[in-house]
Design an enzyme around this catalytic site. Structure first.
Site, PDB file in Angstrom:
ATOM      1  N   VAL A  22      36.490  40.026  45.213  1.00 39.02           N
ATOM      2  CA  VAL A  22      37.623  39.149  44.948  1.00 39.02           C
ATOM      3  C   VAL A  22      38.327  39.661  43.689  1.00 39.02           C
ATOM      4  O   VAL A  22      37.683  40.153  42.768  1.00 39.02           O
ATOM      5  CB  VAL A  22      37.159  37.674  44.783  1.00 39.02           C
ATOM      6  N   GLY A  36      40.536  36.465  38.510  1.00 37.62           N
ATOM      7  CA  GLY A  36      41.646  35.601  38.146  1.00 37.62           C
ATOM      8  C   GLY A  36      42.343  36.036  36.881  1.00 37.62           C
ATOM      9  O   GLY A  36      43.559  35.901  36.741  1.00 37.62           O
TER      10      GLY A  36
END
Length: 171
Positions: free
Chosen positions: A76, A79
């Site tokens: 992923v 962020g």
């Protein structure tokens, strides 16, 4: 001379090397830390607050460096990289407006993550609305921003602050 209102990856890399906006203007990061492939639009009077806006994109491919290390077997995009891209764009905006010095992120009001960027995604889109521009002894930009993956908003940030400094030795 009229300012450009869009930029290619090659031009953004040139900015990181000091060859686009000028040697004494804020630079974008280079190599892996440049989280932008192109700026679709940049202007001084658009956006939600009428003080400027930026729309930029990052192409996503499964071989991007961060997918190999964040996380093994559960890749992923971190962020913090999306958030950093938003700061990068505020600093670029100030340099595009003519600010001289070195850009530094100064903070953010609130950040919300409501989704993720996975290796099978195609495109991230950053949308920034400039809220305030200060061009005095203090040079600073403040913006609200969103990040979309394949058209779906997954991050939002308020009050992204970037300052431009002539001397960062005591920062």
């Amino acid at each position: 001379m009229e300012k450009a209102n869009s930029f290619t990856k090659e031009q953004l890399i040139a900015c990181g090397n000091g060859n686009l906006l000028g040697h004494n203007r804020p630079r974008l990061p280079v190599d892996n830390m440049l989280m932008i492939d192109r700026i679709i639009t940049i202007n001084e009077d658009g956006g939600e607050f009428g003080k400027g806006e930026i729309v930029a994109e990052l192409d996503i491919t499964p071989d991007l460096w961060f997918f190999d290390c964040h996380f093994k077997t559960d890749p992923v995009m971190p962020g913090c990289l999306g958030l950093d891209a938003m700061w990068q764009l505020v600093g670029f905006y100030l340099g595009w407006e003519g600010a001289e010095g070195k850009g530094r992120a100064l903070g953010v009001g609130e950040v919300k993550f409501t989704g993720q960027v996975l290796p099978d995604a195609k495109k991230v889109t950053y949308k920034l609305n400039i809220k305030r521009k200060i061009h005095r002894k203090l040079v600073m930009g403040i913006a609200d921003a969103t990040m979309e993956v394949d058209g779906r908003q997954i991050y939002s940030a308020t009050d992204l602050k970037v300052g431009i400094f002539s001397d960062t030795s005591t920062f």
